[in-house]
Design a protein around this motif. Structure first.
Motif, PDB file in Angstrom:
ATOM      1  N   GLN A  41       0.826  -1.388   0.039  1.00 55.08           N
ATOM      2  CA  GLN A  41      -0.084  -0.031  -0.016  1.00 55.08           C
ATOM      3  C   GLN A  41       0.939   1.224   0.136  1.00 55.08           C
ATOM      4  O   GLN A  41       1.923   1.634   0.468  1.00 55.08           O
ATOM      5  CB  GLN A  41      -0.913  -0.017   1.251  1.00 55.08           C
ATOM      6  CG  GLN A  41      -2.063   0.998   1.229  1.00 55.08           C
ATOM      7  CD  GLN A  41      -3.046   0.852   2.548  1.00 55.08           C
ATOM      8  OE1 GLN A  41      -3.424  -0.312   2.524  1.00 55.08           O
ATOM      9  NE2 GLN A  41      -3.341   1.881   2.999  1.00 55.08           N
ATOM     10  N   ASP A  99      -0.077   5.512   0.831  1.00 51.38           N
ATOM     11  CA  ASP A  99      -1.033   6.334   1.175  1.00 51.38           C
ATOM     12  C   ASP A  99      -0.454   7.779   0.999  1.00 51.38           C
ATOM     13  O   ASP A  99       0.920   8.096   1.269  1.00 51.38           O
ATOM     14  CB  ASP A  99      -1.320   6.206   2.720  1.00 51.38           C
ATOM     15  CG  ASP A  99      -1.907   4.931   2.580  1.00 51.38           C
ATOM     16  OD1 ASP A  99      -3.143   4.806   2.236  1.00 51.38           O
ATOM     17  OD2 ASP A  99      -1.338   4.057   3.267  1.00 51.38           O
ATOM     18  N   ALA A 116      -5.342   9.761  -0.420  1.00 52.07           N
ATOM     19  CA  ALA A 116      -5.425   8.926  -1.469  1.00 52.07           C
ATOM     20  C   ALA A 116      -4.771   7.983  -1.257  1.00 52.07           C
ATOM     21  O   ALA A 116      -3.551   7.954  -0.603  1.00 52.07           O
ATOM     22  CB  ALA A 116      -5.074   9.710  -2.815  1.00 52.07           C
ATOM     23  N   SER A 117      -5.275   6.496  -1.720  1.00 51.23           N
ATOM     24  CA  SER A 117      -4.231   5.481  -1.503  1.00 51.23           C
ATOM     25  C   SER A 117      -4.491   4.264  -2.464  1.00 51.23           C
ATOM     26  O   SER A 117      -5.456   4.436  -3.299  1.00 51.23           O
ATOM     27  CB  SER A 117      -4.488   4.846   0.027  1.00 51.23           C
ATOM     28  OG  SER A 117      -5.885   4.242  -0.088  1.00 51.23           O
ATOM     29  N   VAL A 118      -3.431   3.487  -2.681  1.00 52.52           N
ATOM     30  CA  VAL A 118      -3.528   2.510  -3.628  1.00 52.52           C
ATOM     31  C   VAL A 118      -2.853   1.168  -3.091  1.00 52.52           C
ATOM     32  O   VAL A 118      -2.081   1.191  -2.325  1.00 52.52           O
ATOM     33  CB  VAL A 118      -2.806   2.854  -4.865  1.00 52.52           C
ATOM     34  CG1 VAL A 118      -1.331   2.985  -4.744  1.00 52.52           C
ATOM     35  CG2 VAL A 118      -2.756   1.700  -6.175  1.00 52.52           C
ATOM     36  N   ARG A 119      -3.830   0.214  -3.189  1.00 53.43           N
ATOM     37  CA  ARG A 119      -3.503  -0.911  -2.255  1.00 53.43           C
ATOM     38  C   ARG A 119      -3.237  -2.278  -3.499  1.00 53.43           C
ATOM     39  O   ARG A 119      -3.569  -2.150  -4.623  1.00 53.43           O
ATOM     40  CB  ARG A 119      -4.261  -1.423  -1.541  1.00 53.43           C
ATOM     41  CG  ARG A 119      -4.635  -0.384  -0.348  1.00 53.43           C
ATOM     42  CD  ARG A 119      -6.063  -0.790   0.522  1.00 53.43           C
ATOM     43  NE  ARG A 119      -6.377   0.312   1.262  1.00 53.43           N
ATOM     44  CZ  ARG A 119      -7.513   0.515   1.989  1.00 53.43           C
ATOM     45  NH1 ARG A 119      -8.223  -0.803   2.042  1.00 53.43           N
ATOM     46  NH2 ARG A 119      -7.776   1.339   2.945  1.00 53.43           N
ATOM     47  N   LEU A 167      -0.300  -3.547  -4.766  1.00 54.52           N
ATOM     48  CA  LEU A 167       0.565  -3.198  -5.993  1.00 54.52           C
ATOM     49  C   LEU A 167       1.168  -4.433  -6.592  1.00 54.52           C
ATOM     50  O   LEU A 167       1.868  -4.236  -7.572  1.00 54.52           O
ATOM     51  CB  LEU A 167       1.341  -1.897  -5.636  1.00 54.52           C
ATOM     52  CG  LEU A 167       0.406  -0.568  -5.368  1.00 54.52           C
ATOM     53  CD1 LEU A 167       1.439   0.592  -4.511  1.00 54.52           C
ATOM     54  CD2 LEU A 167       0.113   0.028  -6.798  1.00 54.52           C
ATOM     55  N   PRO A 192      -5.044  -4.362  -8.199  1.00 51.37           N
ATOM     56  CA  PRO A 192      -4.760  -2.960  -7.406  1.00 51.37           C
ATOM     57  C   PRO A 192      -6.146  -2.185  -7.218  1.00 51.37           C
ATOM     58  O   PRO A 192      -7.129  -1.907  -8.185  1.00 51.37           O
ATOM     59  CB  PRO A 192      -3.773  -2.040  -8.395  1.00 51.37           C
ATOM     60  CG  PRO A 192      -3.254  -3.318  -9.236  1.00 51.37           C
ATOM     61  CD  PRO A 192      -4.302  -4.256  -9.357  1.00 51.37           C
ATOM     62  N   THR A 193      -6.316  -1.571  -5.923  1.00 52.92           N
ATOM     63  CA  THR A 193      -7.603  -0.684  -5.822  1.00 52.92           C
ATOM     64  C   THR A 193      -7.108   0.658  -5.304  1.00 52.92           C
ATOM     65  O   THR A 193      -6.115   0.612  -4.731  1.00 52.92           O
ATOM     66  CB  THR A 193      -8.261  -1.543  -4.590  1.00 52.92           C
ATOM     67  OG1 THR A 193      -7.515  -1.618  -3.467  1.00 52.92           O
ATOM     68  CG2 THR A 193      -8.802  -2.842  -5.199  1.00 52.92           C
ATOM     69  N   TYR A 194      -7.773   1.418  -5.800  1.00 49.03           N
ATOM     70  CA  TYR A 194      -7.531   2.794  -5.423  1.00 49.03           C
ATOM     71  C   TYR A 194      -8.728   3.818  -4.927  1.00 49.03           C
ATOM     72  O   TYR A 194      -9.765   3.467  -4.870  1.00 49.03           O
ATOM     73  CB  TYR A 194      -7.503   3.692  -6.856  1.00 49.03           C
ATOM     74  CG  TYR A 194      -6.315   3.353  -7.974  1.00 49.03           C
ATOM     75  CD1 TYR A 194      -5.094   3.653  -7.690  1.00 49.03           C
ATOM     76  CD2 TYR A 194      -6.706   2.091  -8.544  1.00 49.03           C
ATOM     77  CE1 TYR A 194      -4.072   2.846  -8.726  1.00 49.03           C
ATOM     78  CE2 TYR A 194      -5.918   1.377  -9.525  1.00 49.03           C
ATOM     79  CZ  TYR A 194      -4.637   1.921  -9.684  1.00 49.03           C
ATOM     80  OH  TYR A 194      -3.414   1.493 -10.265  1.00 49.03           O
TER      81      TYR A 194
END
Length: 389
Positions: free
Chosen positions: A322, A324, A346-349, A351, A379-381
């Motif tokens: 992740q 952030d 904002a975050s992306v998990r 990866l 990946p989720t945003y």
């Protein structure tokens, strides 16, 4: 008494000991009877779902934990170390049973197991100026071993290959494999015995013994943990989280269900390996994939290839979990608004992998199986806005 010390700002020592009981499932000390109505006569019928087993008891886990907490440099560096030891007894296992009594298998308390491990946690504040940098690192090690079993150690090779029977002195997640010796000039698998003798695919399973196998390791990572770094500058924050698993192995799936063996029915195999299969004499010099010809294909050939050390790969990996990024509006900006605070994050998990030890392009945590139940997460945003009044 450590108030004046310069080598410790905090020091704690912990010790706990306890016994946990695990209620047996699928086994009872009393008879369990199911009743229903006959669809024709509507009379009540009954059947014994499971028999009474007066020899069954709870599984027990005795756990000892010793821990130390330590802080220094005004607690900018904090260390936590825990050592634990577990001894499990009366582990329940499914045993063959005399079928004339009405059941082919019954559960009994059978095995004992010991395990131990270490958990280490490190918190550090590296920078405390305009730029702030904090790190959280954790490390774990775990091991287990079967110490006693009502089973004698298995004598069949397939029991070791399948990993279904507890073996005294082994972990519960052991992996054994055939010693791969390549293909013969007909495209059939060959394996080594312990003394170096080559056994071809014509030889029956009894030609091999457990001593001819090689122990490859464990399927569960013995070393694992994560690293989380947080950076901040003025009103911006950045967090990066990494996890790792090290020291375990897995079987790489190759070709599945050769046409002469079973029809395809939607299973996922790495059928691309079919392109590497043996086709003609001489191919054995550069491929390990058995052939499809009448001479080259047979059950022993495919089974020994699938369960050989040529297809056992490392599961060690490091992955980026992740990232952030956040921003908090300055308080002065909000003085003439109804808001006390405004935060945008904002975050992306998920990866994916940063590094893997195997060279086959396989994600060890989400390897291809014979179904679609283990697909890697996408990946989720996320974007969030937090307001307080």
């Amino acid at each position: 008494f450590l108030k004046e010390s310069t080598w410790a700002d905090a020091l704690g020592i912990r010790m706990t000991y306890g016994v946990n009981g695990i209620l047996p499932t699928g086994a009872n000390r009393v008879v369990v009877i199911n009743t229903s109505n006959d669809i024709i006569t509507n009379e009540v019928t009954a059947e014994i779902a499971s028999p009474a087993n007066s020899q069954i008891s709870w599984e027990k886990v005795h756990t000892l934990n010793i821990g130390v907490d330590y802080g220094i440099w005004h607690n900018r560096l904090q260390l936590n170390v825990d050592y634990y030891s577990k001894k499990s007894s009366d582990i329940i296992y499914d045993f063959p049973f005399n079928p004339t009594y009405g059941w082919t298998r019954l559960k009994f308390n059978s095995s004992t197991m010991s395990g131990h491990g270490v958990d280490l946690g490190l918190r550090a504040v590296w920078l405390q100026s305009k730029v702030k940098w904090n790190t959280l690192f954790n490390f774990g090690y775990n091991s287990n071993k079967v110490t006693d079993s009502r089973f004698t150690n298995p004598t069949r090779v397939l029991d070791y290959i399948n990993g279904t029977i507890p073996i005294v002195g082994n972990s519960t997640d052991y992996v054994y494999a055939y010693r791969w010796a390549g293909l013969d000039n007909q495209g059939r698998s060959q394996v080594y015995k312990q003394n170096g003798e080559i056994v071809n695919a014509d030889a029956p399973g009894t030609a091999l013994s457990p001593e001819d196998l090689v122990k490859m390791g464990r399927t569960t990572p013995p070393y694992f943990g994560g690293l989380f770094n947080t950076f901040s500058y003025h009103n911006f924050t950045l967090g990066v989280r990494i996890s790792y698993e090290l020291g375990h192995v897995l079987r790489r799936l190759s070709v599945q269900n050769y046409p002469d063996y079973a029809p395809y029915s939607g299973v996922i195999g790495l059928q691309s390996d079919l392109a590497k299969r043996w086709r003609q004499p001489g191919d054995e010099a550069f491929t390990n994939v058995p052939g499809l010809s009448k001479q080259g294909y047979q059950y022993n050939s495919l089974s020994r290839y699938s369960n050989s050390d040529a297809l056992v790969i490392s599961g060690s990996n490091i992955r980026l979990q992740q990232i952030d990024l956040g921003y908090s509006l300055p308080f002065k900006t909000l003085e003439h608004t109804p808001f006390k605070s405004v935060n945008v994050n904002a975050s992306v998990r998920n990866l994916g992998l940063i590094w893997r030890k195997n060279k086959d392009g396989i994600d060890p945590s989400y390897r291809t199986l014979n179904s679609y139940s283990n697909l890697p997460p996408s990946p989720t945003y996320f974007i969030s806005l937090n307001l307080s009044f």
